[in-house]
Motif scaffolding. Structure first.
Motif, PDB file in Angstrom:
ATOM      1  N   ARG A 104       0.840  -1.216   0.000  1.00 20.27           N
ATOM      2  CA  ARG A 104       0.000   0.000   0.000  1.00 20.27           C
ATOM      3  C   ARG A 104       0.867   1.255   0.000  1.00 20.27           C
ATOM      4  O   ARG A 104       0.560   2.233  -0.681  1.00 20.27           O
ATOM      5  CB  ARG A 104      -0.943   0.001   1.209  1.00 20.27           C
ATOM      6  CG  ARG A 104      -2.149  -0.896   1.047  1.00 20.27           C
ATOM      7  CD  ARG A 104      -3.212  -0.655   2.113  1.00 20.27           C
ATOM      8  NE  ARG A 104      -2.712  -0.714   3.470  1.00 20.27           N
ATOM      9  CZ  ARG A 104      -2.593  -1.824   4.194  1.00 20.27           C
ATOM     10  NH1 ARG A 104      -2.930  -2.989   3.677  1.00 20.27           N
ATOM     11  NH2 ARG A 104      -2.141  -1.768   5.445  1.00 20.27           N
ATOM     12  N   GLU A 107       2.209   1.638  -3.565  1.00 22.31           N
ATOM     13  CA  GLU A 107       1.153   2.011  -4.510  1.00 22.31           C
ATOM     14  C   GLU A 107       0.665   3.444  -4.297  1.00 22.31           C
ATOM     15  O   GLU A 107       0.373   4.149  -5.266  1.00 22.31           O
ATOM     16  CB  GLU A 107      -0.031   1.041  -4.390  1.00 22.31           C
ATOM     17  CG  GLU A 107       0.271  -0.340  -4.906  1.00 22.31           C
ATOM     18  CD  GLU A 107      -0.851  -1.337  -4.647  1.00 22.31           C
ATOM     19  OE1 GLU A 107      -0.793  -2.430  -5.232  1.00 22.31           O
ATOM     20  OE2 GLU A 107      -1.785  -1.032  -3.866  1.00 22.31           O
ATOM     21  N   GLN A 108       0.593   3.877  -3.042  1.00 22.73           N
ATOM     22  CA  GLN A 108       0.068   5.203  -2.736  1.00 22.73           C
ATOM     23  C   GLN A 108       1.152   6.277  -2.648  1.00 22.73           C
ATOM     24  O   GLN A 108       0.843   7.456  -2.497  1.00 22.73           O
ATOM     25  CB  GLN A 108      -0.724   5.155  -1.426  1.00 22.73           C
ATOM     26  CG  GLN A 108      -1.946   4.267  -1.515  1.00 22.73           C
ATOM     27  CD  GLN A 108      -2.650   4.113  -0.175  1.00 22.73           C
ATOM     28  OE1 GLN A 108      -2.422   4.877   0.757  1.00 22.73           O
ATOM     29  NE2 GLN A 108      -3.518   3.110  -0.077  1.00 22.73           N
ATOM     30  N   ILE A 110       3.290   6.775  -0.239  1.00 20.22           N
ATOM     31  CA  ILE A 110       3.380   7.341   1.103  1.00 20.22           C
ATOM     32  C   ILE A 110       4.567   6.750   1.856  1.00 20.22           C
ATOM     33  O   ILE A 110       5.125   5.730   1.452  1.00 20.22           O
ATOM     34  CB  ILE A 110       2.073   7.122   1.908  1.00 20.22           C
ATOM     35  CG1 ILE A 110       1.757   5.628   2.051  1.00 20.22           C
ATOM     36  CG2 ILE A 110       0.922   7.863   1.249  1.00 20.22           C
ATOM     37  CD1 ILE A 110       0.533   5.323   2.893  1.00 20.22           C
ATOM     38  N   ALA A 151       2.243  12.019   2.767  1.00 23.72           N
ATOM     39  CA  ALA A 151       1.749  11.798   1.413  1.00 23.72           C
ATOM     40  C   ALA A 151       2.912  11.932   0.436  1.00 23.72           C
ATOM     41  O   ALA A 151       4.009  12.356   0.802  1.00 23.72           O
ATOM     42  CB  ALA A 151       0.659  12.816   1.090  1.00 23.72           C
ATOM     43  N   SER A 152       2.669  11.610  -0.809  1.00 23.90           N
ATOM     44  CA  SER A 152       3.730  11.678  -1.818  1.00 23.90           C
ATOM     45  C   SER A 152       4.294  13.089  -1.990  1.00 23.90           C
ATOM     46  O   SER A 152       5.449  13.257  -2.362  1.00 23.90           O
ATOM     47  CB  SER A 152       3.223  11.145  -3.160  1.00 23.90           C
ATOM     48  OG  SER A 152       2.099  11.893  -3.586  1.00 23.90           O
TER      49      SER A 152
END
Length: 196
Positions: A104, A107-108, A110, A151-152
């Motif tokens: 996760r 993919e996200q 983070i 977050a990214s």
């Protein structure tokens, strides 16, 4: 058996996959859910104990959990990359959950940042299973005050008012202290024993 003084450990690395996954769940909700039953394992009467005492088992569990947090932290620090590192410190459901969290993260886009601390609150049980491995279950409090979920774009995803003292039951298994690995890490959903 209640320990006279909880033991506290601080990891000077960036986050932990399970703690970060907990942040994802708790940051948005800010509270712990409804009660769930905790099964108590039945020891085998014919098994020889792996540890000479509960204190020895507790010390081994602390060291193994500290290794688990360190590796998990490295994985989340790297945004979930190279999750195979978790194989050295986790098995069973814990390994499956950690790898899913790492995926996760990737993919996200983070990652975690900061410091995570934990307190070993108490020993629940210790027994030797039919395979001759020790099975130790402990109550642990993860302290998320110094942990951030990013977050990214680097912005914090942590909600104000989140739960920062998160209770878990943690099961560890292994043939001896050096081989103990976390096999289960479940969120404790009853009264938060970390707040006592």
């Amino acid at each position: 058996m209640s320990s006279p003084r909880p033991r506290r450990f601080v990891m000077r690395r960036q986050g932990a996959a399970v703690a970060a996954a907990g942040i994802l769940a708790l940051a948005l909700g800010g509270c712990v859910g409804t009660p769930a039953s905790t099964p108590t394992p039945t020891p085998s009467a014919s098994s020889e104990p792996v540890f000479a005492s509960d204190e020895e088992a507790l010390a081994a569990a602390e060291a193994a959990y500290e290794r688990f947090i360190a590796v998990s932290t490295n994985v989340t620090n790297d945004g979930g990359a190279n999750a195979e590192r978790l194989d050295a410190v986790a098995i069973g459901g814990a390994l499956k959950d950690e790898r899913a969290a790492a995926l996760r993260f990737e993919e996200q886009g983070i990652r975690t940042a900061g410091v995570i601390a934990f307190t070993l609150a108490d020993l629940q049980s210790v027994y030797t299973n039919e395979a001759g491995s020790a099975v130790i279950t402990v109550y642990i409090c993860d302290d998320l005050r110094g942990l951030d979920l990013l977050a990214s774009d680097g912005s914090s995803m942590v909600a104000e008012g989140r739960v920062v003292d998160v209770p878990y039951t943690v099961e560890l298994q292994g043939a001896n202290a050096d081989l103990l690995k976390v096999s289960e890490k479940e969120l404790w959903e009853r009264d938060n024993f970390c707040l006592r």
